[in-house]
Design a protein around this motif. Structure first.
Motif, PDB file in Angstrom:
ATOM      1  N   CYS A 227     -27.010  31.866   8.973  1.00 17.34           N
ATOM      2  CA  CYS A 227     -27.692  31.952  10.215  1.00 17.34           C
ATOM      3  C   CYS A 227     -28.915  31.753  10.150  1.00 17.34           C
ATOM      4  O   CYS A 227     -29.342  32.730   9.561  1.00 17.34           O
ATOM      5  CB  CYS A 227     -26.651  32.926  10.850  1.00 17.34           C
ATOM      6  SG  CYS A 227     -27.532  32.907  12.750  1.00 17.34           S
TER       7      CYS A 227
ATOM      8  N   THR B 299     -21.116  24.432  13.094  1.00 11.78           N
ATOM      9  CA  THR B 299     -22.619  24.539  13.317  1.00 11.78           C
ATOM     10  C   THR B 299     -23.268  25.827  13.762  1.00 11.78           C
ATOM     11  O   THR B 299     -24.416  25.882  13.491  1.00 11.78           O
ATOM     12  CB  THR B 299     -23.043  23.364  13.983  1.00 11.78           C
ATOM     13  OG1 THR B 299     -22.612  23.319  15.033  1.00 11.78           O
ATOM     14  CG2 THR B 299     -22.729  21.931  13.352  1.00 11.78           C
ATOM     15  N   ARG B 300     -22.562  26.635  14.276  1.00  8.99           N
ATOM     16  CA  ARG B 300     -22.913  27.985  14.916  1.00  8.99           C
ATOM     17  C   ARG B 300     -22.648  29.078  14.238  1.00  8.99           C
ATOM     18  O   ARG B 300     -21.345  29.204  14.019  1.00  8.99           O
ATOM     19  CB  ARG B 300     -22.529  27.692  16.388  1.00  8.99           C
ATOM     20  CG  ARG B 300     -23.309  26.650  17.068  1.00  8.99           C
ATOM     21  CD  ARG B 300     -24.737  27.194  17.676  1.00  8.99           C
ATOM     22  NE  ARG B 300     -25.436  25.928  17.686  1.00  8.99           N
ATOM     23  CZ  ARG B 300     -26.771  26.033  17.729  1.00  8.99           C
ATOM     24  NH1 ARG B 300     -27.530  26.953  17.532  1.00  8.99           N
ATOM     25  NH2 ARG B 300     -27.580  24.953  18.271  1.00  8.99           N
TER      26      ARG B 300
ATOM     27  N   GLY C 260     -24.242  32.952  17.342  1.00 10.79           N
ATOM     28  CA  GLY C 260     -24.361  31.781  17.962  1.00 10.79           C
ATOM     29  C   GLY C 260     -25.696  30.840  17.209  1.00 10.79           C
ATOM     30  O   GLY C 260     -25.893  29.862  17.648  1.00 10.79           O
TER      31      GLY C 260
ATOM     32  N   GLU D  11     -27.848  28.717  14.677  1.00 14.90           N
ATOM     33  CA  GLU D  11     -27.679  27.515  14.087  1.00 14.90           C
ATOM     34  C   GLU D  11     -27.512  27.946  12.342  1.00 14.90           C
ATOM     35  O   GLU D  11     -28.208  28.799  11.775  1.00 14.90           O
ATOM     36  CB  GLU D  11     -28.843  26.544  13.934  1.00 14.90           C
ATOM     37  CG  GLU D  11     -28.455  25.016  13.494  1.00 14.90           C
ATOM     38  CD  GLU D  11     -29.712  24.232  13.526  1.00 14.90           C
ATOM     39  OE1 GLU D  11     -29.653  22.905  13.025  1.00 14.90           O
ATOM     40  OE2 GLU D  11     -30.813  24.527  13.827  1.00 14.90           O
TER      41      GLU D  11
END
Ligand code: AMP
Length: 235
Positions: free
Chosen positions: A136, A152-153, A158, A160
């Motif tokens: 992340c 993708t998260r 949350g 990227e």
């Protein structure tokens, strides 16, 4: 945990790249409310901020080599003197050479027991794991992405998810070579100590976490028996 704790937990988590030491170190440190000190994170942060340290170390990191021992020892020496390290810490990614391990012994003299746990995973499994690893960009947590999966998260914050620049196939090969040459000998450096344990890193994440906790508890019990025996002998 921890109100009753008298001994600081000074834990070194050893393991090859991809063995899961970062994930386990974060989890252990959160549960014990002690800092996780990752030298890789410190260096990546410096590279991102383009500080002098980052500029000096970026190229070595990008090619899978090791940053000079003196520099790494100075960083860790300073970090361990900070107030938040007083109740213990988890070191992830340091020591990485016998010279760094010798320096750590010297830095931690008189600061309680140095517990060392090696998370062991065979090479072929490491290569697969590193190809699937995403981190992340916001909180630094690592996640494993299955082939073809479009995650993708970050599940935690949350942020990227990205492929670490040194998790590409060519750099991974070099990091594993450097690990075998420079870092694996640390296992022999520590193996004869009462405070060393090896655990199987091929189990599920919760099972490795449980094995890590059991290993630390086992070391603390062994050391306290040793201390009470020698106090009895002295009295
Ligand atoms: P890591 O996140 O622990 O895999 O570290 C990423 C990269 O940072 C490594 O491949 C090295 O280039 C560098 N690095 C991290 N810790 C150390 C260390 N203790 N000694 C030398 N280089 C390090």
């Amino acid at each position: 945990m921890s109100n009753e704790r008298r001994t600081p937990i000074n834990l070194v988590v050893l393991g090859a790249p991809g063995a899961g030491k970062g994930t386990q170190a974060v989890d252990f440190a959160r549960r014990h409310r002690i800092p996780k000190i990752s030298t890789g994170d410190i260096l990546r942060d410096a590279v991102q901020r383009r500080s002098e340290l980052g500029q000096r170390t970026k190229e070595v990191m990008d090619t899978g080599g090791l940053v000079a021992d003196e520099l790494m020892v100075a960083i860790v020496r300073e970090r361990l003197t900070r107030q938040d390290s007083a109740d213990g810490w988890v070191l992830d990614g340091f020591p990485r050479t016998v010279a760094q391990a010798t320096a750590l012994d010297e830095i931690t003299v008189g600061q309680g027991v140095l517990i060392v746990v090696d998370i062991s995973v065979p090479d072929d499994a490491l290569i697969t794991r590193l190809a699937r690893r995403r981190v992340c960009g916001q909180c630094g947590d690592a996640t494993s992405v299955a082939a073809g999966e479009a995650v993708t998260r970050c599940a935690r914050c949350g942020g990227e998810l990205v492929l670490r620049s040194d998790d590409t196939a060519a750099v991974v090969r070099e990091r594993l070579r450097v690990y075998a040459e420079a870092t694996k000998p640390l296992i022999y450096y520590y193996a004869s100590r009462l405070t060393f344990r090896a655990i199987d890193g091929q189990q599920s994440q919760p099972a490795v976490a449980a094995a890590l906790t059991a290993a630390v508890d086992d070391v603390l019990a062994a050391v306290s028996v040793r201390i009470s025996v020698s106090e009895g002998a002295a009295g």
